[in-house]
Design a protein around this motif. Structure first.
Motif, PDB file in Angstrom:
ATOM      1  N   ILE A 196       0.862  -1.174   0.000  1.00 33.95           N
ATOM      2  CA  ILE A 196       0.000   0.000   0.000  1.00 33.95           C
ATOM      3  C   ILE A 196       0.906   1.234   0.000  1.00 33.95           C
ATOM      4  O   ILE A 196       1.849   1.319   0.793  1.00 33.95           O
ATOM      5  CB  ILE A 196      -0.938   0.002   1.217  1.00 33.95           C
ATOM      6  N   LEU A 197       0.630   2.166  -0.900  1.00 31.32           N
ATOM      7  CA  LEU A 197       1.418   3.389  -0.977  1.00 31.32           C
ATOM      8  C   LEU A 197       0.873   4.410   0.012  1.00 31.32           C
ATOM      9  O   LEU A 197      -0.336   4.564   0.158  1.00 31.32           O
ATOM     10  CB  LEU A 197       1.356   3.971  -2.389  1.00 31.32           C
ATOM     11  N   TYR A 198       1.768   5.104   0.689  1.00 30.38           N
ATOM     12  CA  TYR A 198       1.378   6.175   1.592  1.00 30.38           C
ATOM     13  C   TYR A 198       0.921   7.378   0.785  1.00 30.38           C
ATOM     14  O   TYR A 198       1.225   7.511  -0.401  1.00 30.38           O
ATOM     15  CB  TYR A 198       2.549   6.564   2.506  1.00 30.38           C
ATOM     16  N   ASP A 199       0.197   8.292   1.420  1.00 30.29           N
ATOM     17  CA  ASP A 199      -0.309   9.477   0.737  1.00 30.29           C
ATOM     18  C   ASP A 199       0.806  10.350   0.155  1.00 30.29           C
ATOM     19  O   ASP A 199       0.601  11.035  -0.837  1.00 30.29           O
ATOM     20  CB  ASP A 199      -1.167  10.321   1.677  1.00 30.29           C
ATOM     21  N   ASP A 200       1.994  10.310   0.775  1.00 26.27           N
ATOM     22  CA  ASP A 200       3.089  11.155   0.290  1.00 26.27           C
ATOM     23  C   ASP A 200       4.043  10.416  -0.649  1.00 26.27           C
ATOM     24  O   ASP A 200       5.118  10.899  -0.958  1.00 26.27           O
ATOM     25  CB  ASP A 200       3.861  11.751   1.467  1.00 26.27           C
ATOM     26  N   GLU A 201       3.653   9.239  -1.124  1.00 23.77           N
ATOM     27  CA  GLU A 201       4.481   8.466  -2.045  1.00 23.77           C
ATOM     28  C   GLU A 201       3.897   8.518  -3.453  1.00 23.77           C
ATOM     29  O   GLU A 201       2.680   8.500  -3.633  1.00 23.77           O
ATOM     30  CB  GLU A 201       4.560   6.997  -1.627  1.00 23.77           C
ATOM     31  N   TYR A 202       4.804   8.578  -4.433  1.00 26.39           N
ATOM     32  CA  TYR A 202       4.415   8.605  -5.835  1.00 26.39           C
ATOM     33  C   TYR A 202       5.263   7.593  -6.590  1.00 26.39           C
ATOM     34  O   TYR A 202       6.411   7.348  -6.228  1.00 26.39           O
ATOM     35  CB  TYR A 202       4.616   9.998  -6.429  1.00 26.39           C
ATOM     36  N   VAL A 203       4.723   7.038  -7.639  1.00 23.51           N
ATOM     37  CA  VAL A 203       5.449   6.100  -8.484  1.00 23.51           C
ATOM     38  C   VAL A 203       5.537   6.718  -9.867  1.00 23.51           C
ATOM     39  O   VAL A 203       4.523   7.126 -10.438  1.00 23.51           O
ATOM     40  CB  VAL A 203       4.723   4.738  -8.560  1.00 23.51           C
ATOM     41  N   ALA A 204       6.763   6.833 -10.384  1.00 25.42           N
ATOM     42  CA  ALA A 204       6.957   7.445 -11.702  1.00 25.42           C
ATOM     43  C   ALA A 204       8.227   6.891 -12.334  1.00 25.42           C
ATOM     44  O   ALA A 204       9.119   6.392 -11.642  1.00 25.42           O
ATOM     45  CB  ALA A 204       7.069   8.964 -11.574  1.00 25.42           C
ATOM     46  N   SER A 205       8.304   7.026 -13.640  1.00 30.74           N
ATOM     47  CA  SER A 205       9.519   6.631 -14.351  1.00 30.74           C
ATOM     48  C   SER A 205      10.586   7.717 -14.166  1.00 30.74           C
ATOM     49  O   SER A 205      10.283   8.847 -13.746  1.00 30.74           O
ATOM     50  CB  SER A 205       9.227   6.454 -15.841  1.00 30.74           C
ATOM     51  N   LEU A 206      11.818   7.381 -14.494  1.00 32.10           N
ATOM     52  CA  LEU A 206      12.902   8.366 -14.401  1.00 32.10           C
ATOM     53  C   LEU A 206      12.626   9.542 -15.337  1.00 32.10           C
ATOM     54  O   LEU A 206      12.868  10.697 -14.983  1.00 32.10           O
ATOM     55  CB  LEU A 206      14.240   7.711 -14.734  1.00 32.10           C
ATOM     56  N   LYS A 207      12.089   9.261 -16.527  1.00 32.97           N
ATOM     57  CA  LYS A 207      11.767  10.336 -17.474  1.00 32.97           C
ATOM     58  C   LYS A 207      10.762  11.312 -16.869  1.00 32.97           C
ATOM     59  O   LYS A 207      10.921  12.528 -16.983  1.00 32.97           O
ATOM     60  CB  LYS A 207      11.228   9.764 -18.775  1.00 32.97           C
ATOM     61  N   VAL A 208       9.736  10.807 -16.223  1.00 31.37           N
ATOM     62  CA  VAL A 208       8.739  11.680 -15.600  1.00 31.37           C
ATOM     63  C   VAL A 208       9.380  12.505 -14.491  1.00 31.37           C
ATOM     64  O   VAL A 208       9.108  13.700 -14.357  1.00 31.37           O
ATOM     65  CB  VAL A 208       7.545  10.859 -15.074  1.00 31.37           C
ATOM     66  N   LEU A 209      10.247  11.897 -13.692  1.00 36.44           N
ATOM     67  CA  LEU A 209      10.937  12.626 -12.626  1.00 36.44           C
ATOM     68  C   LEU A 209      11.772  13.768 -13.200  1.00 36.44           C
ATOM     69  O   LEU A 209      11.745  14.896 -12.696  1.00 36.44           O
ATOM     70  CB  LEU A 209      11.817  11.681 -11.813  1.00 36.44           C
ATOM     71  N   ILE A 210      12.493  13.493 -14.282  1.00 37.27           N
ATOM     72  CA  ILE A 210      13.304  14.533 -14.922  1.00 37.27           C
ATOM     73  C   ILE A 210      12.400  15.627 -15.495  1.00 37.27           C
ATOM     74  O   ILE A 210      12.695  16.819 -15.370  1.00 37.27           O
ATOM     75  CB  ILE A 210      14.224  13.916 -15.996  1.00 37.27           C
ATOM     76  N   ASP A 211      11.287  15.238 -16.118  1.00 39.30           N
ATOM     77  CA  ASP A 211      10.339  16.228 -16.655  1.00 39.30           C
ATOM     78  C   ASP A 211       9.774  17.105 -15.542  1.00 39.30           C
ATOM     79  O   ASP A 211       9.658  18.325 -15.698  1.00 39.30           O
ATOM     80  CB  ASP A 211       9.194  15.538 -17.401  1.00 39.30           C
ATOM     81  N   LEU A 212       9.413  16.520 -14.411  1.00 42.53           N
ATOM     82  CA  LEU A 212       8.886  17.293 -13.288  1.00 42.53           C
ATOM     83  C   LEU A 212       9.935  18.272 -12.749  1.00 42.53           C
ATOM     84  O   LEU A 212       9.627  19.422 -12.445  1.00 42.53           O
ATOM     85  CB  LEU A 212       8.413  16.364 -12.167  1.00 42.53           C
ATOM     86  N   ALA A 213      11.179  17.797 -12.622  1.00 42.67           N
ATOM     87  CA  ALA A 213      12.260  18.666 -12.156  1.00 42.67           C
ATOM     88  C   ALA A 213      12.457  19.821 -13.133  1.00 42.67           C
ATOM     89  O   ALA A 213      12.628  20.973 -12.723  1.00 42.67           O
ATOM     90  CB  ALA A 213      13.554  17.870 -11.997  1.00 42.67           C
ATOM     91  N   SER A 214      12.389  19.529 -14.411  1.00 45.76           N
ATOM     92  CA  SER A 214      12.547  20.549 -15.441  1.00 45.76           C
ATOM     93  C   SER A 214      11.420  21.579 -15.362  1.00 45.76           C
ATOM     94  O   SER A 214      11.662  22.792 -15.448  1.00 45.76           O
ATOM     95  CB  SER A 214      12.560  19.872 -16.810  1.00 45.76           C
ATOM     96  N   MET A 215      10.190  21.127 -15.173  1.00 49.27           N
ATOM     97  CA  MET A 215       9.057  22.043 -15.055  1.00 49.27           C
ATOM     98  C   MET A 215       9.179  22.916 -13.808  1.00 49.27           C
ATOM     99  O   MET A 215       8.657  24.028 -13.769  1.00 49.27           O
ATOM    100  CB  MET A 215       7.741  21.266 -15.024  1.00 49.27           C
ATOM    101  N   ALA A 216       9.888  22.425 -12.791  1.00 49.08           N
ATOM    102  CA  ALA A 216      10.082  23.189 -11.565  1.00 49.08           C
ATOM    103  C   ALA A 216      11.284  24.132 -11.672  1.00 49.08           C
ATOM    104  O   ALA A 216      11.612  24.824 -10.711  1.00 49.08           O
ATOM    105  CB  ALA A 216      10.269  22.241 -10.378  1.00 49.08           C
ATOM    106  N   GLY A 217      11.950  24.144 -12.842  1.00 46.37           N
ATOM    107  CA  GLY A 217      13.057  25.073 -13.047  1.00 46.37           C
ATOM    108  C   GLY A 217      14.440  24.487 -12.853  1.00 46.37           C
ATOM    109  O   GLY A 217      15.435  25.199 -12.939  1.00 46.37           O
TER     110      GLY A 217
END
Length: 63
Positions: A31-52
């Motif tokens: 069971i995933l906790y409310d503060d846990e997310y599952v994503a691919s490395l590409k999505v993580l890099i895209d999110l970091a990029s969108m955050a500047g």
């Protein structure tokens, strides 16, 4: 391990579940906790990029 057809018995009424399969059988359920997310490395890099942020290789000569 248990058969995929038995997965319904392991799903909570509310929440998110991460299943890990091996050789066509479910090897683990978590069971995933409310503060846990599952994503691919590409999505993580895209999110970091969108955050500047810029994600670069450490030995990249252009950095």
């Amino acid at each position: 391990m248990f058969d995929k057809t038995e997965a319904g018995r392991h799903i909570p009424e509310n929440g998110r579940v991460l299943f890990t399969c091996k050789n066509g059988k479910i090897a683990s359920v978590r069971i995933l906790y409310d503060d846990e997310y599952v994503a691919s490395l590409k999505v993580l890099i895209d999110l970091a990029s969108m955050a500047g942020y810029r994600v670069i290789l450490e030995d990249d000569p252009e950095s």
